[in-house]
Design a protein around this motif. Structure first.
Motif, PDB file in Angstrom:
ATOM      1  N   GLY A  70       0.800  -1.233   0.000  1.00 39.20           N
ATOM      2  CA  GLY A  70       0.000   0.000   0.000  1.00 39.20           C
ATOM      3  C   GLY A  70       0.823   1.268   0.000  1.00 39.20           C
ATOM      4  N   GLU A 111      -9.210 -15.624  13.446  1.00 38.39           N
ATOM      5  CA  GLU A 111      -8.787 -14.755  12.340  1.00 38.39           C
ATOM      6  C   GLU A 111      -7.325 -14.342  12.584  1.00 38.39           C
ATOM      7  OE1 GLU A 111      -9.615 -13.425   9.431  1.00 38.39           O
ATOM      8  OE2 GLU A 111      -7.976 -11.982   9.569  1.00 38.39           O
ATOM      9  N   GLN A 112      -6.561 -14.364  11.509  1.00 41.89           N
ATOM     10  CA  GLN A 112      -5.106 -14.134  11.673  1.00 41.89           C
ATOM     11  C   GLN A 112      -4.774 -12.726  12.176  1.00 41.89           C
ATOM     12  OE1 GLN A 112      -6.573 -15.383   8.943  1.00 41.89           O
ATOM     13  NE2 GLN A 112      -5.696 -17.399   8.589  1.00 41.89           N
ATOM     14  N   VAL A 113      -5.531 -11.731  11.746  1.00 39.13           N
ATOM     15  CA  VAL A 113      -5.259 -10.324  12.121  1.00 39.13           C
ATOM     16  C   VAL A 113      -3.776  -9.950  11.972  1.00 39.13           C
ATOM     17  CG1 VAL A 113      -5.821  -8.434  13.705  1.00 39.13           C
ATOM     18  CG2 VAL A 113      -7.150 -10.511  13.804  1.00 39.13           C
ATOM     19  N   LEU A 162      -1.179  -7.446  10.886  1.00 37.11           N
ATOM     20  CA  LEU A 162      -1.455  -6.003  10.979  1.00 37.11           C
ATOM     21  C   LEU A 162      -1.587  -5.349   9.602  1.00 37.11           C
ATOM     22  CD1 LEU A 162      -1.487  -3.688  13.361  1.00 37.11           C
ATOM     23  CD2 LEU A 162      -1.500  -6.096  13.926  1.00 37.11           C
ATOM     24  N   GLU A 163      -0.883  -5.902   8.622  1.00 38.69           N
ATOM     25  CA  GLU A 163      -1.044  -5.385   7.258  1.00 38.69           C
ATOM     26  C   GLU A 163      -2.094  -6.233   6.551  1.00 38.69           C
ATOM     27  OE1 GLU A 163       1.211  -5.114   2.933  1.00 38.69           O
ATOM     28  OE2 GLU A 163       1.446  -6.797   4.280  1.00 38.69           O
ATOM     29  N   THR A 164      -3.134  -5.597   6.025  1.00 43.55           N
ATOM     30  CA  THR A 164      -4.184  -6.357   5.341  1.00 43.55           C
ATOM     31  C   THR A 164      -3.658  -6.892   4.007  1.00 43.55           C
ATOM     32  OG1 THR A 164      -4.970  -4.325   4.325  1.00 43.55           O
ATOM     33  CG2 THR A 164      -6.058  -4.995   6.380  1.00 43.55           C
ATOM     34  N   ARG A 191      -9.767  -3.095   6.583  1.00 44.44           N
ATOM     35  CA  ARG A 191      -9.744  -4.078   7.660  1.00 44.44           C
ATOM     36  C   ARG A 191     -11.011  -4.924   7.710  1.00 44.44           C
ATOM     37  NH1 ARG A 191      -6.079  -6.929   9.899  1.00 44.44           N
ATOM     38  NH2 ARG A 191      -4.788  -5.059  10.043  1.00 44.44           N
ATOM     39  N   ARG A 192     -12.145  -4.296   7.520  1.00 44.82           N
ATOM     40  CA  ARG A 192     -13.398  -5.055   7.617  1.00 44.82           C
ATOM     41  C   ARG A 192     -13.505  -6.092   6.506  1.00 44.82           C
ATOM     42  NH1 ARG A 192     -17.795  -2.534  10.882  1.00 44.82           N
ATOM     43  NH2 ARG A 192     -16.684  -1.079  12.204  1.00 44.82           N
ATOM     44  N   ARG A 216     -20.276 -11.115  11.735  1.00 41.94           N
ATOM     45  CA  ARG A 216     -20.520  -9.811  12.347  1.00 41.94           C
ATOM     46  C   ARG A 216     -19.263  -9.231  13.005  1.00 41.94           C
ATOM     47  NH1 ARG A 216     -26.004  -8.705  11.887  1.00 41.94           N
ATOM     48  NH2 ARG A 216     -25.223  -6.601  12.126  1.00 41.94           N
ATOM     49  N   SER A 218     -14.526  -6.192  12.703  1.00 43.84           N
ATOM     50  CA  SER A 218     -13.652  -5.039  12.942  1.00 43.84           C
ATOM     51  C   SER A 218     -12.807  -5.319  14.176  1.00 43.84           C
ATOM     52  CB  SER A 218     -14.481  -3.779  13.166  1.00 43.84           C
ATOM     53  OG  SER A 218     -15.103  -3.848  14.434  1.00 43.84           O
ATOM     54  N   LEU A 219     -11.791  -4.501  14.349  1.00 43.60           N
ATOM     55  CA  LEU A 219     -10.899  -4.716  15.487  1.00 43.60           C
ATOM     56  C   LEU A 219     -11.540  -4.300  16.812  1.00 43.60           C
ATOM     57  CD1 LEU A 219      -7.413  -3.734  14.012  1.00 43.60           C
ATOM     58  CD2 LEU A 219      -8.320  -6.007  14.474  1.00 43.60           C
ATOM     59  N   SER A 220     -12.710  -3.675  16.749  1.00 44.43           N
ATOM     60  CA  SER A 220     -13.409  -3.423  18.010  1.00 44.43           C
ATOM     61  C   SER A 220     -14.416  -4.534  18.321  1.00 44.43           C
ATOM     62  CB  SER A 220     -14.113  -2.057  17.985  1.00 44.43           C
ATOM     63  OG  SER A 220     -14.952  -1.960  16.867  1.00 44.43           O
ATOM     64  N   ASP A 221     -14.674  -5.379  17.339  1.00 50.49           N
ATOM     65  CA  ASP A 221     -15.614  -6.480  17.539  1.00 50.49           C
ATOM     66  C   ASP A 221     -14.926  -7.837  17.629  1.00 50.49           C
ATOM     67  OD1 ASP A 221     -18.122  -5.606  17.914  1.00 50.49           O
ATOM     68  OD2 ASP A 221     -18.695  -5.613  15.805  1.00 50.49           O
ATOM     69  N   TYR A 222     -13.765  -7.926  17.038  1.00 51.59           N
ATOM     70  CA  TYR A 222     -12.963  -9.142  17.157  1.00 51.59           C
ATOM     71  C   TYR A 222     -11.697  -8.720  17.874  1.00 51.59           C
ATOM     72  CZ  TYR A 222     -10.370 -13.361  16.025  1.00 51.59           C
ATOM     73  OH  TYR A 222      -9.640 -14.531  16.120  1.00 51.59           O
ATOM     74  N   ARG A 273     -11.303  -6.915  27.068  1.00 54.55           N
ATOM     75  CA  ARG A 273      -9.879  -7.066  27.357  1.00 54.55           C
ATOM     76  C   ARG A 273      -9.456  -5.894  28.228  1.00 54.55           C
ATOM     77  NH1 ARG A 273      -7.978  -5.859  21.062  1.00 54.55           N
ATOM     78  NH2 ARG A 273      -9.280  -4.010  20.901  1.00 54.55           N
ATOM     79  N   ARG A 301     -23.236  -7.306  22.339  1.00 55.02           N
ATOM     80  CA  ARG A 301     -22.130  -8.253  22.231  1.00 55.02           C
ATOM     81  C   ARG A 301     -22.251  -9.330  23.298  1.00 55.02           C
ATOM     82  NH1 ARG A 301     -22.027  -7.405  17.729  1.00 55.02           N
ATOM     83  NH2 ARG A 301     -21.187  -5.477  16.904  1.00 55.02           N
ATOM     84  N   ARG A 342      -0.096  10.223   4.225  1.00 56.63           N
ATOM     85  CA  ARG A 342       0.339   9.164   3.298  1.00 56.63           C
ATOM     86  C   ARG A 342       0.232   9.602   1.838  1.00 56.63           C
ATOM     87  NH1 ARG A 342       1.022   3.915   4.515  1.00 56.63           N
ATOM     88  NH2 ARG A 342       0.048   3.312   2.545  1.00 56.63           N
ATOM     89  N   GLY A 394      -3.862   0.509   9.631  1.00 57.21           N
ATOM     90  CA  GLY A 394      -4.212  -0.862  10.014  1.00 57.21           C
ATOM     91  C   GLY A 394      -5.702  -1.088  10.167  1.00 57.21           C
ATOM     92  N   GLU A 427      -9.944   2.931  12.454  1.00 63.10           N
ATOM     93  CA  GLU A 427     -10.956   3.027  13.490  1.00 63.10           C
ATOM     94  C   GLU A 427     -10.369   3.312  14.868  1.00 63.10           C
ATOM     95  OE1 GLU A 427     -14.615   0.377  11.987  1.00 63.10           O
ATOM     96  OE2 GLU A 427     -13.029  -0.783  12.934  1.00 63.10           O
ATOM     97  N   GLU A 431      -8.252   1.579  16.429  1.00 59.71           N
ATOM     98  CA  GLU A 431      -8.193   0.350  17.215  1.00 59.71           C
ATOM     99  C   GLU A 431      -6.861  -0.382  17.126  1.00 59.71           C
ATOM    100  OE1 GLU A 431     -10.358  -1.244  19.225  1.00 59.71           O
ATOM    101  OE2 GLU A 431     -12.001   0.193  19.090  1.00 59.71           O
ATOM    102  N   TYR A 486       5.013  -3.907  10.795  1.00 61.74           N
ATOM    103  CA  TYR A 486       3.909  -3.010  10.446  1.00 61.74           C
ATOM    104  C   TYR A 486       3.466  -2.136  11.614  1.00 61.74           C
ATOM    105  CZ  TYR A 486       0.188  -1.659   7.233  1.00 61.74           C
ATOM    106  OH  TYR A 486      -0.620  -0.961   6.364  1.00 61.74           O
ATOM    107  N   ARG A 512       0.695  -8.271  16.494  1.00 61.00           N
ATOM    108  CA  ARG A 512       0.224  -9.657  16.443  1.00 61.00           C
ATOM    109  C   ARG A 512       1.395 -10.629  16.435  1.00 61.00           C
ATOM    110  NH1 ARG A 512      -4.292 -12.540  17.907  1.00 61.00           N
ATOM    111  NH2 ARG A 512      -5.337 -13.544  16.144  1.00 61.00           N
TER     112      ARG A 512
END
Lengths: 712, 274, 158
Positions: free
Chosen positions: A25, A164-166, A168-170, A252-253, A626, A629-633, B177, B251, C29, C40, C43, C45, C102, C136
């Protein structure tokens, strides 16, 4: 410890710490087109039509009609299309790509593109699936006899969820097509997998396809097979873009919802016990493969081979199925099927010990495999099994025995304490005869006239430090300073196919090839001359050949071993817990760089703790994920586990470089079992699934069934 | 600036607010995750010094609406209860920009700072070009994301009564968390018990319903009573609270939220000897 | 009303004339080509996009350009020229705290933010200070250790 274990500054340190290295990116946008995938809104449907809004010049749609080769993304079996043709099989399946010069506008036109569907019935529950993609079976010993002779028979079902692997770089890819040649640059683990996939979809001969791995911000399996899809889709767009590069970078989503993740599982164990010993295990494993086969056969193979755990069980019957549902295809994630079955077998052993009213660790120790024993697939543990010493070490550092005893009394305070322990292995390298029959790895060392040596291999550094460890090996054999060894991100136009960056194989297999290549070069070194040496994979002679049809033989040449104790503190008012500490011991043979290996172990342990606890992902009745996102997962932050203590044990493997074995996946595999064992003690309730939520914990504390809580 | 105003004084800000549909931008951490039309204008408030004050007078702890969480954490005037809640919000980078006014104006039932303002019966100072009004914070919330502000009005200050702000307190938060955690259930309670007499008792529950739940009329069942009398009234109090707490599924399930709320409440009673 | 937003970016005064509602992350950027600032999640997060704004750590995805007017922004590209960076660089190398890399530009600036407020932080303070920066790969131990080493080695710098 071997002197090669002494840590050095990593090859990629400077460019990464300074922020100067470029990921996909980060390349300038000038002259580049953006691609945005248009995806299915339904889990299962027939596509009736795709209608874009009126597009200005420079914007265009790409779909299956633009594919010059075959509309297939090759992984193991050829069932997954690059772009859906006529029918979609999961929510989010790519149908088309909108391409244009301006990123925001491209996204807007993609959103305005209307797809009409005829909705078809979707199967979302594995229990209801009528399509079994893979059905494996193996057996050893006399099952019927063992069960009829048993004093007691225990049966239990275990469940594990998505992970999910998450990274950091999509996911991201850039493709460019010029004069009949295509170049694809991307965030990926396996350049030659992508190479094969792109050639097939474009209908090009291999020499017209070039794949370059760009600096990759984490993979963990998520960039093993998936990039083949994105590369194929982007390459098709590039052909249509007539010379202009096309870039696709997921937000991310999109990445969380529509890329492959760890298979959810259901494992049923039926265990015969006689005279206090396990005599037989009858195991049935089901993995949710999602809509296409992708890597499921190989993930399932590893999962079922590991199913009896680190225990010597004379009679074993294992069946494993990967079944189709109309959900996102699941795939590779660090551990590759083994975390699911190790969770199950470790819980099973704990629960049997509890039922027999014996100490669980004593019970497990009485069943441990040792060197010379048979493996689950009638192979042999050819090398020493260091588990006893590793257990002692973990007991010592964690204070397990004393804590286990103290915490056994049911608590009445707000804080409830528990400690648990688990044991596991990870088979090093590909399952079965993959190295010998399919990969046939090849490496090269290139020396310039002025004596500079470059490593040519297709393994990618995705953060695990392979550039560093490869360079250390070659430097060591050539007696050249490590800093002077050159290694770049792999480019298929320059590097031979030394195989993919998967299965904890790169260092053990390819590292050893490089070591031999370096010895070879040293012996033929000619000053002032450019030289090139190559080395090819040779299977070690001691291996009992593995047969996939009946799962017989050495599934792995050797094994890496893990032991972990996890201590938790549970808040009785909320069910929320804190991991007080995690003490682990790992044997991956000789660490080629101690810092690198310890970093792998620590990172893997934390991913394992996340998998067992906070990492929750599921789909709803429409097959929609559902937690996208990083606030939901949620994944662990730096505050979640502050005491994470790793110790290395070294059992050298003579066929790995300096005695090194596979390392990357090991640390994650057995952690969930230790975590849940600790939770069980803290709340005095037998759990049989992960992730384990605060809500289920609270229900368990109030005496109800945790499974019931999950259902409501 | 394009699509924005950055006034340096309150009068100018209120003037812009009265004439345009600009959206007040305090710390931005809630606004920036929303998708807005391309023609949206923000009214940037960070230059207005009046909105950044943190002080105490004889009656109140006063803070400007644009005080960031970090500024509040660093101030010696900020009551401990508020600091406890703020310290567990998100992570440092968010706390460096997110403001207490934004937390209130966003009208989320999960707003952790707002929960503390609710339990302490904090007053909110609201200004417009036409004047000033001061209302109890509980009057401000109309529903999830809905706040009782008229066009042209801006939340400018919070006045937390000193006789509430420094009482013995309990703050609880259930997150997924230890950092970067949005509340799944939160609770705050304050109590004033001297010589065995309960002179004040207040509770508030966050992240369980559309708005933060505060039931002063129920808490009043315990006020003015001795501990022994309160023990007698406890059953009725808990029963009424149980009735009033109707959580919604999110949630986590409604049942879980309910169980945790009641656990927190009982624990808070027990801490007070009730 | 002038249509400019002026701010200091890595010690140089710059002018931005686009929308005040644009994200600082995107502007850094895309307009200033400072791609050390990573995206990343958009949001708030993950912390990959962290920069220093007026000496404070912020998620640049959570900041609109109008908020930056008159401010001082430091990204990894500016910070890497400092003596403090040199100490952190060396410490991160010593513990191999950089894996996929990253999260690292954000992590380095989070480290600066911790040390500039508390030159001798405890491990707990460090963990809190980087709690908005997801990693991660490492499990965080190597990063925490690196910041501790930097605190010791960088005597007088912070």
């Amino acid at each position: 410890m071997h002197k090669i274990s002494n840590s050095v500054t990593k090859k990629d340190h400077d460019e990464k710490v300074s922020g100067s290295v470029k990921y996909v990116g980060d390349y300038p946008q000038i002259g580049m087109l953006h691609g945005k995938l248009i995806r299915s809104s339904y889990a299962h449907a027939r596509i009736l039509g795709v209608q874009t809004p009126e597009l200005p010049e420079g914007y265009f749609l790409v779909d299956h009609r633009d594919i010059a080769g075959e509309n297939i993304v090759h992984v193991v079996q050829d069932d997954s299309p690059a772009y859906a043709d006529g029918e979609v099989h999961y929510r989010g399946e790519p149908i088309a790509m909108l391409v244009g010069p301006n990123e925001e506008e491209t996204t807007r036109y993609a959103r305005l593109t209307e797809v009409t569907y005829e909705v078809l019935p979707a199967i979302l529950d594995v229990e209801e699936s009528e399509t079994v993609f893979f059905d494996y079976h193996y057996e050893r010993g006399e099952m019927e006899q063992a069960f009829s002779d048993a004093d007691q028979i225990f049966e239990e079902v275990f469940y594990t969820g998505y992970q999910e692997q998450v990274y950091l770089e999509t996911q991201g890819m850039i493709a460019e097509y010029k004069e009949g040649h295509v170049t694809v640059r991307g965030s990926l683990q396996c350049p030659y997998y992508v190479h094969g996939a792109v050639a097939k979809v474009l209908g090009l001969t291999p020499d017209k396809v070039r794949i370059v791995q760009e600096t990759t911000g984490g993979g963990f399996g998520g960039k093993e097979a998936f990039p083949s899809f994105l590369a194929a889709q982007t390459a098709v767009a590039a052909v249509k873009a007539q010379g202009k590069p096309v870039r696709v970078v997921f937000d991310r989503r999109e990445d969380m919802e529509f890329t492959s993740k760890r298979h959810p599982s259901k494992s049923t164990y039926k265990v015969a016990v006689k005279d206090g010993k396990v005599t037989a295990m009858d195991i049935d494993v089901i993995f949710n493969a999602g809509a296409f086969t992708t890597l499921s056969p190989v993930v399932l193979q590893r999962g079922i081979i590991a199913a009896p755990g680190v225990y010597n069980v004379p009679n074993v019957n294992v069946r494993g199925r990967a079944v189709r549902t109309h959900t996102v295809p699941t795939g590779a994630y660090r551990g590759f099927g083994a975390p699911q079955t190790f969770f199950a077998v470790e819980r099973m052993m704990d629960h049997i010990a509890k039922a027999l009213d014996v100490d669980t660790l004593t019970f497990k120790r009485a069943h441990l495999v040792k060197q010379g024993d048979q493996t689950s697939t009638s192979g042999i543990y050819h090398y020493p099994v260091p588990l006893p010493a590793m257990i002692d070490d973990v007991l010592d550092r964690s204070g397990y025995l004393k804590k286990r005893k103290n915490y056994e009394k049911a608590g009445i305070e707000r804080d409830r304490h528990g400690i648990g322990l688990s044991l596991w292995f990870h088979g090093a390298g590909f399952t079965g005869s993959g190295e010998r029959d399919f990969i046939k790895a090849k490496v090269a060392l290139q020396k310039t006239a002025d004596g500079k040596v470059e490593i040519l291999a297709s393994n990618s550094d995705i953060g695990q430090g392979i550039k560093t460890t490869f360079a250390k090996i070659v430097a060591s054999e050539l007696s050249i300073p490590y800093e002077e060894i050159r290694i770049s991100n792999p480019d298929t136009s320059r590097v031979p196919d030394s195989g993919p960056t998967v299965a904890s194989r790169s260092l053990m297999i390819v590292g050893e090839l490089l070591r031999r290549a370096a010895i070879h070069l040293r012996s033929e070194w000619r000053e002032g001359e450019a030289q090139r040496v190559e080395e090819h994979f040779v299977e070690p002679e001691f291996m009992i050949p593995f047969r996939l049809d009946d799962f017989h033989g050495d599934a792995y040449p050797t094994y890496a071993w893990g032991v972990a104790a996890v201590e938790v503190k549970v808040d009785a008012l909320t069910g929320v817990n804190e991991v007080v500490g995690c003490w682990s011991a790992f044997d991956v043979g000789t660490p080629i760089d101690l810092n690198v290996v310890v970093g792998q172990m620590e990172g893997g342990v934390l991913q394992g703790l996340g998998y067992a606890s906070m990492e929750q992902m599921n789909y709803d009745k429409d097959g929609r994920i559902r937690n996208n996102s990083l606030s939901d997962y949620l994944i662990p932050t730096a505050m979640d586990v502050s005491h994470l203590d790793v110790q290395m044990h070294i059992e050298e493997y003579p066929y790995g470089p300096y005695g090194a074995k596979g390392a990357g996946e090991l640390p994650l595999v057995g952690i969930p079992a230790a975590y849940v064992a600790a939770m069980e003690q803290a709340v005095s309730f037998p759990f049989s699934h992960i992730p384990l939520t605060a809500e289920e914990t609270l229900v368990a504390l109030s005496g109800q069934s945790a499974r019931e809580a999950q259902k409501t | 600036m394009v699509n924005g105003y950055a006034p340096s004084g309150m009068r100018e800000a209120l003037d812009i607010l009265s004439k345009t549909s600009a959206i007040p931008y305090a710390g931005g951490t809630d606004l920036m995750i929303q998708e807005v039309p391309a023609d949206t204008n923000y009214l940037f408030l960070h230059r207005i010094r009046d909105l950044k004050c943190i002080t105490v007078d004889a009656e109140y702890f006063i803070c400007g609406a644009c005080c960031t969480y970090t500024e509040l954490l660093n101030s010696r005037h900020t009551p401990d209860l508020l600091k406890e809640a703020i310290a567990r919000i998100a992570a440092p980078a968010i706390r460096n920009t997110a403001t207490i006014g934004g937390n209130v104006a966003n009208a989320s039932p999960k707003a952790d700072a707002a929960l503390i303002l609710m339990v302490t019966d904090t007053l909110v100072r609201i200004q417009s070009k036409n004047g000033v009004r001061i209302v109890p914070i509980s009057d401000l919330y109309l529903g999830r994301g809905q706040i009782d502000l008229l066009p042209g009005e801006l939340i400018t200050e919070f006045w937390m009564p000193n006789n509430r702000a420094h009482l013995p307190h309990s703050y609880e938060k259930v997150g997924g968390r230890k950092a970067l955690a949005i509340s799944r259930v939160s609770f705050a309670g304050i109590s004033d018990v001297s010589d065995g007499q309960i002179t004040h008792f207040a509770t508030a529950f966050g992240a369980v319903s559309d708005v933060i739940i505060r039931r002063p009329e129920l808490d009043a069942l315990l006020i003015g009573k001795s501990i022994e009398e309160a023990k007698v009234a406890k059953e009725e109090y808990l029963a009424k609270m149980d009735e009033t707490l109707v959580p919604i599924q999110g949630r986590v399930s409604a049942a879980y939220r309910k169980a945790v709320c009641m656990n927190f409440l009982e624990d808070f009673l027990a801490k007070n000897g009730i | 009303m002038k249509n400019e937003i002026r701010f200091f970016l890595n010690e140089k005064e710059v002018v931005y004339t686009g929308s005040a509602t644009a994200r600082l992350l995107d502007v850094l950027r895309n307009e200033f080509e400072l791609t050390g600032v990573k995206c990343g999640c958009k949001e708030g997060e993950c912390g990959a996009c962290c920069v220093l704004l007026n000496d404070q750590l912020v998620n640049s995805c959570m900041v609109a350009m109008g908020f930056v007017d008159g401010g001082i922004v430091v990204t990894i590209e500016g910070y890497r020229k400092t003596n403090q960076f040199r100490v952190l660089d060396k410490a991160f190398a010593t513990t191999a705290a950089v894996q996929c890399g990253y999260c690292i530009p954000g992590m380095i600036l989070a480290a600066e933010s911790i040390l500039s407020r508390n030159p001798h932080p405890t491990a707990e303070t460090i963990r809190e200070g980087i709690s908005g920066n997801l990693c991660r790969c490492t499990g965080y131990n190597a990063i925490v250790k690196a910041i501790e080493i930097a605190a010791n080695e960088g005597e007088g710098l912070w």
